[in-house]
Design a protein around this motif. Structure first.
Motif, PDB file in Angstrom:
ATOM      1  N   LEU A  20      32.229  51.254  40.362  1.00 38.99           N
ATOM      2  CA  LEU A  20      32.974  50.220  39.672  1.00 38.99           C
ATOM      3  C   LEU A  20      32.414  48.860  40.055  1.00 38.99           C
ATOM      4  O   LEU A  20      31.978  48.657  41.185  1.00 38.99           O
ATOM      5  N   SER A  21      32.467  47.942  39.104  1.00 34.94           N
ATOM      6  CA  SER A  21      32.029  46.577  39.370  1.00 34.94           C
ATOM      7  C   SER A  21      33.117  45.605  38.952  1.00 34.94           C
ATOM      8  O   SER A  21      33.938  45.905  38.086  1.00 34.94           O
ATOM      9  N   CYS A  22      33.097  44.453  39.587  1.00 32.13           N
ATOM     10  CA  CYS A  22      34.057  43.401  39.269  1.00 32.13           C
ATOM     11  C   CYS A  22      33.300  42.079  39.257  1.00 32.13           C
ATOM     12  O   CYS A  22      32.660  41.719  40.251  1.00 32.13           O
ATOM     13  N   ALA A  23      33.370  41.390  38.137  1.00 35.73           N
ATOM     14  CA  ALA A  23      32.720  40.095  37.995  1.00 35.73           C
ATOM     15  C   ALA A  23      33.776  39.006  38.079  1.00 35.73           C
ATOM     16  O   ALA A  23      34.815  39.078  37.410  1.00 35.73           O
ATOM     17  N   ALA A  24      33.500  38.012  38.897  1.00 37.18           N
ATOM     18  CA  ALA A  24      34.442  36.923  39.099  1.00 37.18           C
ATOM     19  C   ALA A  24      33.907  35.643  38.478  1.00 37.18           C
ATOM     20  O   ALA A  24      32.698  35.382  38.505  1.00 37.18           O
ATOM     21  N   SER A  25      34.817  34.837  37.971  1.00 37.73           N
ATOM     22  CA  SER A  25      34.450  33.520  37.470  1.00 37.73           C
ATOM     23  C   SER A  25      35.549  32.543  37.848  1.00 37.73           C
ATOM     24  O   SER A  25      36.728  32.887  37.885  1.00 37.73           O
ATOM     25  N   GLY A  26      35.128  31.322  38.154  1.00 38.60           N
ATOM     26  CA  GLY A  26      36.082  30.325  38.630  1.00 38.60           C
ATOM     27  C   GLY A  26      36.206  30.383  40.133  1.00 38.60           C
ATOM     28  O   GLY A  26      36.156  31.449  40.719  1.00 38.60           O
ATOM     29  N   GLY A  27      36.366  29.272  40.750  1.00 39.13           N
ATOM     30  CA  GLY A  27      36.500  29.233  42.196  1.00 39.13           C
ATOM     31  C   GLY A  27      35.170  29.410  42.905  1.00 39.13           C
ATOM     32  O   GLY A  27      34.110  29.491  42.274  1.00 39.13           O
ATOM     33  N   ARG A  72      29.247  43.335  48.095  1.00 42.58           N
ATOM     34  CA  ARG A  72      29.390  42.116  47.299  1.00 42.58           C
ATOM     35  C   ARG A  72      28.046  41.427  47.153  1.00 42.58           C
ATOM     36  O   ARG A  72      27.182  41.539  48.029  1.00 42.58           O
ATOM     37  N   ASP A  73      27.908  40.693  46.053  1.00 39.36           N
ATOM     38  CA  ASP A  73      26.714  39.892  45.801  1.00 39.36           C
ATOM     39  C   ASP A  73      27.212  38.483  45.491  1.00 39.36           C
ATOM     40  O   ASP A  73      27.665  38.207  44.370  1.00 39.36           O
ATOM     41  N   ASN A  74      27.144  37.624  46.466  1.00 37.04           N
ATOM     42  CA  ASN A  74      27.675  36.271  46.282  1.00 37.04           C
ATOM     43  C   ASN A  74      26.877  35.474  45.254  1.00 37.04           C
ATOM     44  O   ASN A  74      27.428  34.609  44.574  1.00 37.04           O
ATOM     45  N   ALA A  75      25.602  35.763  45.133  1.00 38.73           N
ATOM     46  CA  ALA A  75      24.770  35.048  44.166  1.00 38.73           C
ATOM     47  C   ALA A  75      25.187  35.370  42.731  1.00 38.73           C
ATOM     48  O   ALA A  75      25.070  34.522  41.835  1.00 38.73           O
ATOM     49  N   LYS A  76      25.687  36.584  42.519  1.00 40.20           N
ATOM     50  CA  LYS A  76      26.088  37.005  41.181  1.00 40.20           C
ATOM     51  C   LYS A  76      27.607  36.998  40.999  1.00 40.20           C
ATOM     52  O   LYS A  76      28.094  37.317  39.917  1.00 40.20           O
ATOM     53  N   SER A  77      28.331  36.664  42.061  1.00 41.63           N
ATOM     54  CA  SER A  77      29.799  36.656  42.019  1.00 41.63           C
ATOM     55  C   SER A  77      30.357  38.005  41.592  1.00 41.63           C
ATOM     56  O   SER A  77      31.227  38.088  40.706  1.00 41.63           O
ATOM     57  N   THR A  78      29.824  39.043  42.185  1.00 39.36           N
ATOM     58  CA  THR A  78      30.282  40.394  41.858  1.00 39.36           C
ATOM     59  C   THR A  78      30.620  41.175  43.124  1.00 39.36           C
ATOM     60  O   THR A  78      30.075  40.923  44.204  1.00 39.36           O
ATOM     61  N   VAL A  79      31.511  42.120  42.956  1.00 43.41           N
ATOM     62  CA  VAL A  79      31.845  43.055  44.019  1.00 43.41           C
ATOM     63  C   VAL A  79      31.852  44.443  43.402  1.00 43.41           C
ATOM     64  O   VAL A  79      32.239  44.606  42.245  1.00 43.41           O
TER      65      VAL A  79
END
Length: 123
Positions: A20-27, A72-79
């Protein structure tokens, strides 16, 4: 407030794997403690695991320890949640979770939620 969008759910046989992947936006993603919860039909939402905002340390529920891995990949804002050796009891809707800086284990401590993605045992 951060927006979280999960992907990767589906049908999987017992013993199989799913990611599973989760993409974050904002913050500021790097400042969030990112985590996963799940909710099976008729049950309360339960903690699966989390990954810290600094050193990336992880913490898992006993029920998934050794089978699930959060990265997590902070550069891509994904977990991501890598799930191996899946069991029928892993069937649930999986939710991505976020909170800035502070660790959590209870759903009440989470600030932001994704919409959820279904994982179903097809055995």
């Amino acid at each position: 407030q951060v927006r979280l969008v999960e992907s990767g759910g589906g049908l999987v046989q017992a013993g199989g794997s799913l990611r599973l992947s989760c993409a974050a936006s904002g913050g500021t993603f790097s400042e969030f403690v990112m985590g996963w919860f799940r909710q099976a039909p008729g049950k309360e939402r339960e903690f699966v695991g989390r990954i810290s905002w600094g050193c990336g340390s992880t913490y898992y529920a006993d029920s998934v320890k050794g089978r699930f891995t959060i990265t997590r990949d902070n550069a891509k804002s994904t977990v991501s949640l890598q799930m191996n050796s899946l069991k029928p009891e892993d069937t649930a809707v999986y939710y991505c979770a976020a909170r800035d800086y502070r660790d959590y284990r209870s759903p009440s401590e989470v600030r932001d939620w994704g919409q959820g993605t279904q994982v179903t045992d097809s055995s």
